[in-house]
Write an enzyme that holds these catalytic residues in place. Structure first.
Site, PDB file in Angstrom:
ATOM      1  N   ARG A  18       0.827  -1.225   0.000  1.00 30.30           N
ATOM      2  CA  ARG A  18       0.000   0.000   0.000  1.00 30.30           C
ATOM      3  C   ARG A  18       0.858   1.271   0.000  1.00 30.30           C
ATOM      4  O   ARG A  18       0.525   2.266   0.631  1.00 30.30           O
ATOM      5  CB  ARG A  18      -0.983  -0.006   1.173  1.00 30.30           C
ATOM      6  CG  ARG A  18      -2.041  -1.087   1.105  1.00 30.30           C
ATOM      7  CD  ARG A  18      -2.979  -1.011   2.296  1.00 30.30           C
ATOM      8  NE  ARG A  18      -2.285  -1.407   3.506  1.00 30.30           N
ATOM      9  CZ  ARG A  18      -2.712  -1.161   4.742  1.00 30.30           C
ATOM     10  NH1 ARG A  18      -3.857  -0.501   4.917  1.00 30.30           N
ATOM     11  NH2 ARG A  18      -2.035  -1.558   5.793  1.00 30.30           N
ATOM     12  N   ILE A 435     -23.649   6.220  11.495  1.00 28.27           N
ATOM     13  CA  ILE A 435     -23.777   4.978  10.738  1.00 28.27           C
ATOM     14  C   ILE A 435     -23.073   3.807  11.400  1.00 28.27           C
ATOM     15  O   ILE A 435     -23.397   2.653  11.134  1.00 28.27           O
ATOM     16  CB  ILE A 435     -23.282   5.182   9.291  1.00 28.27           C
ATOM     17  CG1 ILE A 435     -24.070   6.317   8.635  1.00 28.27           C
ATOM     18  CG2 ILE A 435     -23.426   3.925   8.461  1.00 28.27           C
ATOM     19  CD1 ILE A 435     -25.578   6.124   8.652  1.00 28.27           C
ATOM     20  N   GLY A 436     -22.113   4.067  12.288  1.00 24.33           N
ATOM     21  CA  GLY A 436     -21.523   2.934  12.999  1.00 24.33           C
ATOM     22  C   GLY A 436     -20.128   3.185  13.502  1.00 24.33           C
ATOM     23  O   GLY A 436     -19.872   3.147  14.698  1.00 24.33           O
ATOM     24  N   GLU A 488     -16.920   0.902  17.087  1.00 23.96           N
ATOM     25  CA  GLU A 488     -16.235  -0.164  16.357  1.00 23.96           C
ATOM     26  C   GLU A 488     -14.717  -0.066  16.431  1.00 23.96           C
ATOM     27  O   GLU A 488     -14.007  -0.403  15.478  1.00 23.96           O
ATOM     28  CB  GLU A 488     -16.695  -0.199  14.896  1.00 23.96           C
ATOM     29  CG  GLU A 488     -18.198  -0.358  14.755  1.00 23.96           C
ATOM     30  CD  GLU A 488     -18.675  -0.341  13.305  1.00 23.96           C
ATOM     31  OE1 GLU A 488     -17.834  -0.453  12.396  1.00 23.96           O
ATOM     32  OE2 GLU A 488     -19.889  -0.215  13.089  1.00 23.96           O
ATOM     33  N   ARG A 519      -8.282   4.670  -0.080  1.00 23.02           N
ATOM     34  CA  ARG A 519      -9.067   3.718   0.709  1.00 23.02           C
ATOM     35  C   ARG A 519      -8.896   2.311   0.138  1.00 23.02           C
ATOM     36  O   ARG A 519      -9.130   2.069  -1.046  1.00 23.02           O
ATOM     37  CB  ARG A 519     -10.538   4.114   0.674  1.00 23.02           C
ATOM     38  CG  ARG A 519     -11.492   3.084   1.239  1.00 23.02           C
ATOM     39  CD  ARG A 519     -11.436   3.010   2.735  1.00 23.02           C
ATOM     40  NE  ARG A 519     -12.529   2.194   3.250  1.00 23.02           N
ATOM     41  CZ  ARG A 519     -12.415   1.348   4.273  1.00 23.02           C
ATOM     42  NH1 ARG A 519     -11.251   1.238   4.885  1.00 23.02           N
ATOM     43  NH2 ARG A 519     -13.438   0.655   4.696  1.00 23.02           N
ATOM     44  N   CYS A 520      -8.442   1.386   0.998  1.00 29.01           N
ATOM     45  CA  CYS A 520      -8.240   0.000   0.592  1.00 29.01           C
ATOM     46  C   CYS A 520      -9.018  -0.927   1.517  1.00 29.01           C
ATOM     47  O   CYS A 520      -9.264  -0.604   2.684  1.00 29.01           O
ATOM     48  CB  CYS A 520      -6.761  -0.374   0.657  1.00 29.01           C
ATOM     49  SG  CYS A 520      -5.710   0.616  -0.403  1.00 29.01           S
ATOM     50  N   ASP A 603     -25.930  -3.694   7.861  1.00 32.40           N
ATOM     51  CA  ASP A 603     -25.504  -2.868   6.723  1.00 32.40           C
ATOM     52  C   ASP A 603     -25.512  -3.665   5.427  1.00 32.40           C
ATOM     53  O   ASP A 603     -24.987  -4.783   5.370  1.00 32.40           O
ATOM     54  CB  ASP A 603     -24.093  -2.333   6.949  1.00 32.40           C
ATOM     55  CG  ASP A 603     -24.055  -1.227   7.985  1.00 32.40           C
ATOM     56  OD1 ASP A 603     -25.100  -0.627   8.236  1.00 32.40           O
ATOM     57  OD2 ASP A 603     -22.971  -0.969   8.537  1.00 32.40           O
ATOM     58  N   HIS A 698     -16.631  11.519   3.092  1.00 35.14           N
ATOM     59  CA  HIS A 698     -15.470  11.243   2.255  1.00 35.14           C
ATOM     60  C   HIS A 698     -14.676  12.508   1.949  1.00 35.14           C
ATOM     61  O   HIS A 698     -13.672  12.448   1.238  1.00 35.14           O
ATOM     62  CB  HIS A 698     -15.907  10.564   0.960  1.00 35.14           C
ATOM     63  CG  HIS A 698     -16.527   9.220   1.196  1.00 35.14           C
ATOM     64  ND1 HIS A 698     -15.795   8.136   1.610  1.00 35.14           N
ATOM     65  CD2 HIS A 698     -17.809   8.790   1.109  1.00 35.14           C
ATOM     66  CE1 HIS A 698     -16.596   7.092   1.760  1.00 35.14           C
ATOM     67  NE2 HIS A 698     -17.812   7.468   1.460  1.00 35.14           N
ATOM     68  N   CYS A 730     -22.138   7.961   5.863  1.00 38.17           N
ATOM     69  CA  CYS A 730     -21.524   6.650   6.024  1.00 38.17           C
ATOM     70  C   CYS A 730     -20.772   6.642   7.347  1.00 38.17           C
ATOM     71  O   CYS A 730     -20.860   7.592   8.129  1.00 38.17           O
ATOM     72  CB  CYS A 730     -20.581   6.376   4.837  1.00 38.17           C
ATOM     73  SG  CYS A 730     -20.230   4.626   4.544  1.00 38.17           S
TER      74      CYS A 730
END
Length: 759
Positions: A18, A435-436, A488, A519-520, A603, A698, A730
């Site tokens: 990466r 969203i979480g 999370e 983003r991966c 989700d 984003h 999101c």
């Protein structure tokens, strides 16, 4: 002796470790300059070209490398950049970042461009914004610089571009509505200029990707191809027309009439189309055979492929190229990086670098079938097939066989459930939630890394994660959010986290795949029948709920998304895999509910992504995808509120199916589209509750109270206010707390202002 060329349609650019991701993020943070970023990119290209050449690729792809997205790179090349993202007349690398992220190290912050899924993949592209009378001209040199770079390293470059018709199809109209196809003549002139530049640089072949040929196109779009490709022929280069992700047999006549020098077919999606196009190939045309799956990681049955292709190769000779089905962008870079996989599983796999080796092995089987090397290849294929047969779990199969129609439906309709849920939770008008996930800070990632390396005991790890979770709850309470999440902190990824806890699913160390920008994701490997070993989220959900009287959502990833965002086995149907996953999630819902967790979010951001490209094939998919979601949720009691989340979807064509999922609340991404995506819910009169996103997570930009008020008011013109929730687009794991807290504070203030106005 006959030769066979090996072709590459594109290679992953993120790097084996990466490298590009980390360089991009350092550049955005101001820790390195643009020259250092370019140095990392140049080294990655050099390495990837060397690998491809070593595997037998004579013409290395150029244009598959992008600092954010290849569609965006093309927009910059032809000067299709919105005015709000410009900083003077020059289009440079920071211009691309302003378009994609809304911010770059230079220039002013502005609303980022819309981002959508690229056909039916988990890759996201930046949607071009075009205006009536749009002019196109070469304004950005990256493509030409990389051609020169490849040549300087001794490679023969094959530029790869999204074709003009597909580019227009993926674009959106800004301002007054107009026919996008009216721009095709001007766009074709820009492509002519690009091709002429390539010819001047000594390029022989140019690959033009037209993936929309896999769709069922209206007559106007079909008619656009002939004049476009007539205009592009004769520019001093040979044109390879490539389409992928689906069969193009339904457009056989159209394609056969185009003035191109070669054709690439995705034979993984439809092997039968080979007979059709092989018979009609013109004497001077090349046929590129996409026989190695560019979207999955399982090694191919090369011996079976060789037998299928042997006759065609004998007939066409050197006019056949062997290739992956599509760009290898969608698979991890190199299997050699994986040191902890069991030998049995590792022997089943093939990543981007290995897929090129598979093409070389296939060439060996075709050209020297009696050689020792060919016999060794056949033996490996036979061993893999035997190993696959040993992955069955009779208990999982028996449970699937015992399902009845009642297992797929909740006991009461939404109207009755809603009354019971209102009585239980007593939420205000326009309930607020997130969203979480919350920011995965360097401290959290470092904590997880030390624990995995054994540098931190389980007890110490859990204690520190509890402190992070407690902090997340306290921040939400201080902000005044109505329905909380635990944040999370313990999760590496919304799919990988669950994959690590399911039997029949493997996981990797470095099998990263680019989703968008930097983003991966690291998809799990579904290699056998799937079942749940033990509760996966119960402990953290229960701990978080013990910290507050406000409801804390249990957070699960749905079966359809786990399926689509994993590398799933190919020896059984996807419907069967989805139901296996649904039963595992159903068991988790039951455990959360028994522990007093009253709101559970399942989700499904990949729900629409799984749609077949041809609308005529949609219904079968929608039937089993909806059924899998309902199977996962149907065990919930009436008082338990089931949420689901979807992002980057166009809902108009699937709104019936989304309603049929029967989630009590659906949250969706809408801020970048300025609530345009809500039109589907307005026209359909969506019966359940809905949370349209008002915060574009984003982008690093922090939305103001006024901006959010405007979005909520716009949503209220489309959906009855009593059905509306307020939330970000999101999850917030990729953002920092310095961005998240003020944004959520503004979100709560905007909601309170709307409640005040509405009385």
């Amino acid at each position: 002796m006959q030769t066979l060329d090996i072709a590459s349609l594109g290679f992953p650019r993120i790097g084996r470790q990466r490298e590009l991701k980390f360089a991009l993020e350092k550049y955005w943070r101001g820790e390195i300059d643009q020259a250092q970023l370019q140095s990392v990119a140049s080294e990655l290209r050099r390495t990837h070209w060397q690998w491809q050449q070593a595997a037998g690729v004579k013409q290395v792809p150029v244009g598959d490398f992008a600092f954010y997205d290849q569609v965006l790179t093309l927009s910059a090349t032809i000067n299709a950049i919105p005015a709000r993202h410009r900083s003077g007349e020059q289009v440079d690398l920071d211009t691309l970042f302003r378009v994609a992220r809304g911010r770059a190290p230079t220039g002013e912050a502005s609303r980022a461009a819309q981002m959508k899924k690229y056909f039916n993949t988990n890759y996201h592209y930046i949607v071009p914004e075009l205006t009536a009378g749009q002019r196109f001209e070469i304004a950005y040199e990256q493509l030409f610089d990389e051609v020169a770079e490849a040549k300087s390293l001794g490679h023969q470059p094959k530029p790869v571009l999204l074709g003009p018709v597909s580019y227009l199809y993926l674009a959106k109209c800004e301002g007054e509505p107009f026919d996008k196809l009216s721009l095709l003549p001007a766009l074709s002139e820009a492509y002519q200029a690009i091709l002429a530049r390539f010819a001047d640089q000594g390029v022989t072949w140019v690959q033009l990707d037209e993936p929309i040929l896999a769709l069922e196109l209206d007559d106007d779009w079909q008619a656009a191809f002939a004049p476009a490709y007539r205009a592009l022929s004769g520019q001093g280069v040979k044109l390879l027309l490539a389409s992928y992700y689906g069969s193009v047999a339904h457009h056989h006549g159209l394609i056969n009439g185009l003035e191109v020098d070669g054709l690439h077919l995705d034979l993984v999606s439809d092997a039968e189309q080979l007979t059709l196009f092989g018979a009609s190939l013109k004497p001077t045309q090349v046929l590129s055979l996409g026989v190695i799956n560019g979207r999955n990681v399982w090694a191919a049955d090369l011996d079976i492929l060789a037998e299928r292709l042997r006759g065609l190769v004998a007939d066409l000779g050197e006019r056949v190229w062997l290739a992956p089905s599509c760009s290898l962008l969608h698979v991890p870079v190199d299997l050699e990086s994986e040191t902890e996989l069991t030998p049995e599983l590792a022997n089943q796999l093939s990543f981007a670098k290995q897929k090129l080796d598979e093409l070389a092995a296939l060439r060996t089987l075709l050209l020297t079938p009696q050689s020792e090397a060919a016999q060794a290849i056949v033996a490996r294929c036979e061993a893999r097939r035997q190993a696959r047969e040993q992955a069955a779990n009779p208990e999982v199969q028996a449970r699937l066989d015992a399902l009845t129609p009642e297992d797929f439906n909740r006991s009461s309709g939404f109207g009755e459930r809603r009354l019971k849920q209102q009585a239980r939770f007593r939420l205000p008008l326009l309930p607020t939630t997130t969203i979480g996930s919350f920011p995965q800070t360097p401290a959290i990632r470092g904590l997880r890394s030390r624990w995995r390396k054994g540098e931190l005991t389980e007890r110490a790890y859990v204690a520190q994660l509890e402190a992070v979770t407690r902090d997340s709850i306290e921040r939400q309470l201080k902000l005044g959010i109505d329905v909380l999440v635990h944040g999370e902190a313990e999760r590496n990824d919304m799919v990988e986290y669950f994959g690590e806890q399911l039997d029949g699913v493997g996981f990797t160390q470095f099998a990263w795949v680019q989703s968008y920008g930097s983003r991966c994701v690291k998809p799990p490997l579904i290699y056998g029948d799937v079942s749940r070993r033990q509760p996966m989220t119960l402990a953290w959900a229960s701990f978080a709920q013990s910290l507050t009287d406000r409801p804390v959502k249990g957070m699960l990833t749905g079966p359809v998304t786990i399926l689509h965002w994993s590398f799933a086995r190919e020896d059984i149907g996807r419907e069967q895999i989805a139901n296996q996953l649904a039963l595992a999630i159903r068991d988790e819902v039951a455990d959360l509910q028994a522990a007093g967790i009253g709101i559970i979010q399942i989700d499904e951001p990949a729900f629409r992504e799984g749609l077949p490209l041809k609308a005529s094939d949609w219904q079968h998919y929608l039937d089993w995808a909806v059924a899998a979601f309902k199977l996962s949720a149907a065990g919930a009691e009436d008082e338990t509120q089931i949420h689901t989340h979807m992002c980057y979807s166009e809902f108009n064509a699937t709104i019936d199916a989304i309603a049929a999922m029967d989630a009590d609340v659906i949250t969706i991404e809408t801020s970048r589209s300025h609530m345009e995506l809500l039109n589907a819910f307005e026209d359909f009169e969506y019966p359940n509750e809905i949370g349209p996103g008002v915060y574009d997570i984003h982008s690093p930009n922090i939305p103001t109270v006024e901006q959010m008020v405007a979005l909520i008011e716009k949503a209220a013109t489309k959906i009855p206010v009593g059905q509306l929730w307020v939330n970000p687009d999101c999850g917030l794991k990729t953002r920092t707390w310095d961005e998240v807290e003020p944004a959520l504070q503004n979100m709560v203030k905007a909601t309170k202002e709307l409640r005040r106005r509405l009385g």
